[in-house]
Motif scaffolding. Structure first.
Motif: not given
Lengths: 413, 268
Positions: B89-99, B122-133, B149-154
């Motif tokens: 999962s993710a941890i929201d650090w947007l208030a600290k450094d927008n990541t 970074q905020n708005g950046q997508a991650v790579d999906s590891v669904n295949k693994l 709101g973090i999207e996963a590519n593929n």
């Protein structure tokens, strides 16, 4: 107040026929008696065979992780009851253990023994409930009534301890709030003495029952790779050929001092899971007998502490609070502002009746967790239905959902 | 002047913190203190960049670059026997450094070890999906998208999982209030009755402790009770309450407040 006309169109037909390729889309749920909660399954069917399954969850989403970020640690404890509400003490315990590891607390031995008793009683309650409802789904009404009868005895014992039957909140961060009541051991022992015969009764009704075998054997087979890949844990994983039980592999509390076996099977089908639940009940009974002895030894040795001694995080015993000024001040601060665990991160997994129940806590030194992630086993046991159901037939859906033992309080959190 | 409340984190905050309070840190150990972890780290760092690594509460934490995640997870699964992706999962650090910080909790059943692999995006950046693994990432990544709101590519089916498909906002962001936002308050009214019914029904009350003192249909005011449906103006007389049945009960005569005597002598 006048009735306001709503926009919900009558949706009396659960089936769409508008496809050209003979494929039929069936909506199973979200209100379906055998879905064990609010599960919606969108099933694509060719005749009666499922070609594509799409589980849809979230109908019971209460945002517990969000709530946790806005609550002090002790305040969140009763909320964890509402995850796996069939065995709520195991959720309490998972959370308490995570916070204790974060702080670095050692719990007194007597509290550990009581916790183990509660955990195993909860496991028995959960497994009996599983047996009852799954048997009912398959059509075995008698087993349902028998298993619920036994579960009722256990709920009475728990009720005697903490006053609640389902939402126990029976464990605190740092120990347990109460010692067990006078007749607890007697009640537990007399229940355990009867349990082997009860389990044998269920097995006599089911093990060689032709309908039960037809619905269970060779149905819903999960291969080892699939179970590992989907993050399956608990009986789901053990039925698929991996003898992995966190009580044995990463022992917490006093599980390294008790003797028990980890039942497992390499079949992976519904029937293997059923057998594992039955064997686990026997193993739980074995552990409970040993905890009774451990408790009696604690009493003999005069170990009376029930809560850890850590004035910075845990309130002092009631006697100290009532007699000593400083303890009262500490207690007041801990109740109004909450404890402030150190800055850091922890992931702690425990073996709940359904599988690996994990709590990930990111603490920034404040009285509220900065991020709390609840890792509920049922979430992935529901997800696996995507890959598990295709190829099966409609009646198999019910028995597969039954043996995955999913609880929606935990899936949606 | 009104106290300033920061808008980038609207979650509950401690209302009092001692000026000199320094919170302790969970002890972090060097990876070389555990030989299994040290060997694992050696393998990972021989092929990928490792930004930081330590052992915290018995588990190794490894910080890598966001673009390496698929390769690293493939490596730890195939060569280091971390066969299960327990949680991500993710941890929201947007208030600290927008990541955002993304974590992957891995389990090795043969070594009986757990590691946590982390990276920042970074905020708005997508991650790579590891669904295949790991198929378990299918639902985890959907949950992460739903909540942050973090999207996963593929990813084969990047849709919300817990919230409704047409929901707006991502509930686990620190900017999202606990009671829900404006959209949440009107969601069900709009959906079930239509926007034109907003005036009649009003927004959904999402505060569980809400009390409307002018609503005599659903709320009673202790000491100022009025019949149901009465228009409350606010200047009602207090309701005089008597707890005595007419004619009295056994042993008790009619209670009269004025006739009773108040004993104010503490030494009586």
């Amino acid at each position: 107040m006048a009735q306001i006309k709503n926009r919900l169109t009558p949706f009396f037909e659960n089936i769409t026929f508008d496809r050209e390729d003979n494929e039929l889309v069936l909506n199973f749920g979200p209100q379906h008696p055998s879905a064990h909660g609010q599960l919606r399954l969108m099933l694509h069917l060719q005749q009666e065979q499922i070609v594509k399954a799409h589980p849809d969850v979230g109908y019971l989403h209460r945002g517990m992780e969000k709530m946790a970020e806005n609550m002090i640690y002790n305040e969140f404890m009763p909320t964890t009851d509402r995850m796996d509400y069939i065995a709520s003490s195991s959720n309490n315990y998972g959370f308490a253990l995570a916070v204790e590891r974060l702080i670095g607390l050692e719990v007194p031995r007597r509290a550990k023994v009581i916790r183990m008793m509660l955990l195993e009683i909860n496991r028995l309650m959960s497994h009996l409930f599983w047996l009852a409802t799954t048997a009912l789904d398959i059509g075995a009404m008698t087993v349902f009534l028998y298993a619920f009868r036994e579960r009722e005895y256990l709920m009475d014992i728990i009720e005697g301890y903490c006053g609640a039957r389902l939402t126990h909140a029976a464990i605190r961060i740092g120990g347990v709030p109460l010692d067990i009541q006078d007749d607890f051991l007697h009640q537990l022992r007399s229940f355990l003495n009867k349990l082997p015969q009860n389990i044998k009764d269920y097995e006599d009704l089911l093990d060689s029952n032709r309908i039960w075998l037809m619905r269970m054997e060779e149905v819903g087979t999960v291969s080892t790779e699939m179970a590992l890949s989907w993050g399956c844990t608990g009986p789901m994983l053990r039925a698929s050929g991996v003898a992995w039980d966190l009580r044995k592999e990463e022992p917490y509390e006093l599980y390294d001092e008790v003797e028990f076996n980890v039942p497992w099977s390499d079949k992976g089908d519904n029937f293997a899971r059923y057998r594992i639940y039955m064997e686990e009940m026997r193993e739980s009974a074995k552990i409970l007998y040993q905890t009774i002895e451990m408790y009696e030894r604690c009493v003999k040795d005069g170990q009376t502490d029930l809560m850890a001694h850590a004035p910075k995080y845990i309130s002092a015993p009631k006697l100290d609070i009532m007699t000593q000024n400083y303890s009262l001040m500490q207690h007041f601060v801990l109740v109004t502002q909450g404890m402030r665990p150190p800055v850091g991160e922890v992931y702690v997994a425990t073996e709940s009746p359904k599988g690996e129940l994990g709590f990930f806590i990111n603490s920034q030194g404040g009285p509220y967790p900065y991020r709390l992630k609840l890792r509920a086993p049922s979430f992935w046991h529901t997800g696996i239905l995507t890959d598990l159901l295709p190829g099966h037939y409609i009646p198999d859906v019910v028995s597969i959902i039954g043996t995955t033992n999913i609880v929606f309080g935990e899936v949606d959190r | 002047m009104r106290a300033y409340t920061p808008k980038d984190n609207v979650q509950a905050k401690a209302y009092y913190t001692d000026r000199f309070y320094v919170s302790p840190q969970v002890p972090r150990h060097d990876v070389s203190s555990d030989e299994v972890f040290a060997a694992d780290l050696e393998t990972i760092s021989s092929k990928f960049t490792v930004n930081e690594s330590y052992i915290e509460v018995g588990q190794m934490v490894v910080y890598i670059n966001a673009s390496d995640i698929y390769g690293v997870l493939e490596l730890v699964r195939d060569e280091l026997s971390y066969t299960q992706l327990t949680e991500m999962s993710a941890i929201d650090w947007l208030a600290k450094d927008n990541t955002f910080e993304i974590f992957y909790q891995m389990l090795s059943m043969t070594k009986r070890k757990r590691i946590r692999i982390k990276y920042s995006i970074q905020n708005g950046q997508a991650v790579d999906s590891v669904n295949k693994l790991f198929r378990s990432a299918d639902w985890s990544e959907r949950e992460m998208f739903d909540m942050f709101g973090i999207e996963a590519n593929n990813h084969p089916f990047m849709k919300r999982i817990l919230m409704p498909y047409d929901w707006q906002g991502h509930p686990l962001l620190k900017t999202y209030p606990l009671q829900g936002d404006e959209f949440a308050a009107w969601y069900e009214v709009d959906k079930i009755y239509g926007k034109e019914a907003r005036d009649i029904i009003g927004p959904e009350i999402r505060d569980t402790a809400n009390i409307d003192r002018y609503d005599s249909e659903r709320f009673a005011r202790l000491g100022f009770e009025q019949p149901k449906g009465t228009k409350i103006t606010g200047d009602e007389e207090p309701t005089v309450q008597t707890y005595q049945e007419d004619g009295g009960v056994f042993l008790i005569t009619k209670f009269d407040k004025d006739a009773s005597k108040i004993v104010d002598d503490p030494q009586r």
